[in-house]
Scaffold this active site. Sequence first.
Site, mmCIF file in Angstrom:
data_model
loop_
_atom_site.group_PDB
_atom_site.id
_atom_site.type_symbol
_atom_site.label_atom_id
_atom_site.label_comp_id
_atom_site.label_asym_id
_atom_site.label_seq_id
_atom_site.Cartn_x
_atom_site.Cartn_y
_atom_site.Cartn_z
ATOM 1 N N ASP A 209 -0.499 11.160 -11.744
ATOM 2 C CA ASP A 209 -1.474 10.737 -10.748
ATOM 3 C C ASP A 209 -1.760 9.233 -10.881
ATOM 4 O O ASP A 209 -1.799 8.692 -11.991
ATOM 5 C CB ASP A 209 -2.767 11.534 -10.962
ATOM 6 C CG ASP A 209 -3.782 11.303 -9.871
ATOM 7 O OD1 ASP A 209 -3.466 11.624 -8.709
ATOM 8 O OD2 ASP A 209 -4.884 10.812 -10.168
ATOM 9 N N GLU B 10 2.962 8.905 -8.788
ATOM 10 C CA GLU B 10 2.377 8.653 -7.477
ATOM 11 C C GLU B 10 2.171 7.150 -7.313
ATOM 12 O O GLU B 10 1.347 6.551 -8.000
ATOM 13 C CB GLU B 10 1.033 9.371 -7.341
ATOM 14 C CG GLU B 10 0.347 9.100 -6.010
ATOM 15 C CD GLU B 10 -1.142 9.419 -6.019
ATOM 16 O OE1 GLU B 10 -1.704 9.636 -4.934
ATOM 17 O OE2 GLU B 10 -1.749 9.417 -7.116
#
Length: 534
Positions: A222, A246
Amino acid sequence: MFFLLILFSFLAFIHSTTAATAAEWRSRSIYQVLTDRYALPAGADPSACKPEALTWCGGTWNTIRENLDYIQNAGFTAIWTSPINQNYEGPRTVYGDPYHGYWIQDATQLNSRFGTAEDLKALSAELHRRDMYLMVDVVVNNVMATSTNPDYSKYMFKDKSQYHPYCPVVWGDRQSELNCWLGDQNVTLPDVNTQDAQVQAVYGNWIENLVKEYSIDGLRIDAAKHVNSDFWGTFCAKAGAFCMGEVFGDDITLASQYQGPGTLDSILNYPVYDALVKAFKIPGNADTAALARAHDAVKTQLKDATVLGNFLENHDLPRWHNLSVDPQSLYNAMVFNFMSDGIPVVYYGQEQSFSGAADPMNREPLWPSGYKNTTTYQLITTLNKLRNFMIKSSDWLTSPSAVISTTPVGISIMKGNVVSVMTTIGSPPQNVSMGVYTPFPNNTPLTDILSCKQLVVGSNRTITVEYSLGGHPSVLVPSALLTGSGLCGNSPNVSTSPRGNNVNHSGASAMVSKHNPALIIFFALFFGLVTLLS
């Protein structure tokens, strides 16, 4: 003594294994699961979950494990789950409860809402028994707090000096994006100082142990672009697992800094996602030229397009059917993602045509759908079957995809011996067609694996796809190559499971389980022989 040597050698083998590599992940297709929203335990109220309530609905690692058939029957060979670590524990915030898993508190602990360590190990073991991979979401950039002066004692890093001083992010300023705190004054996300050598060492040991303990094959990371890119090389090396980060946004120059030696194996393919929206969203611009440019830019500017994560939805974006009113727009965009370079990723509920807007409405429970065998589910199953077959039977996986034509009504690409023709016109029939040049000789019979209709390559090696029945995608394969595929009347006499099945899952938990008959037989024979010889 001989049998003891065999036993010790076997035990050494199961304890000295490693997670899956980028080359092995390249062959996979991924189903993204929001753990809390995938399936309910028996006896739970199926009508109680409302996304707007911003709270837990009851999904667990056990309910994922108990409902894996739905995922595997669609041809998926991996799942990606919500973060597994302990989340914020305290009074409900103005943004609700941490049902999503991204509000990390103590990363050394598991999220008790999702189950126990034994539950997570059982999920991992069952996936591996099915020859599927486990990808786990991890949050490294930050923890969660409800003020700018939190109690650091409850986190893994307990010293305030191990965090950057509070400052709100100034978007577009890279130093601010790296070092300032995400969130807002209601829910702040204290930014871990990943430039600190001690922090790097602690994180390295933590991820190494986590991957081994739960036999994790890959990591989705993330907010990867909010961490200095050189941090990831050491972190992922310690993990010994495939890392997909990400890097939100369509800035290919920035994205390129986060894939390659010394950083991440892969990133989610946001540049192509944004271009897919421009090309296929209805109403929209039908900008296939922008999609072609994005496809080519990703190929030339990123280190390896074949391991990028291709997606149309995730927990941070509106559902496709919230953006586009036409179901054929989804089918055409989905074909592009499965049949071009990269690893296809499908967010749970996409196959059920969910239409939630942005967070939290894009985090609907799946169970009200009844897990139906929808048209979209069938399309995904067919695309996975072809993809898995081509991987097994040819060099399709490492053959680079290429755009072979763009027109006002569509785009066509080729990867290996597969030509995919996608249109932007939507469902209504139109008196238009697309002519596509191919490398196939004249009169070569081709099969559209989505309709099972045959086309024949015409003069000048061209094919023509017409849309008098509506804007359907076509995936064309030389008919002779489909023998053994199980598609369009061909018998499935060749296994369609992907290559890379020789991965050795880390930790003994994936090997020593009731789901491993080979191991059970080994020990039964071993102890039987010992008994006979004693």
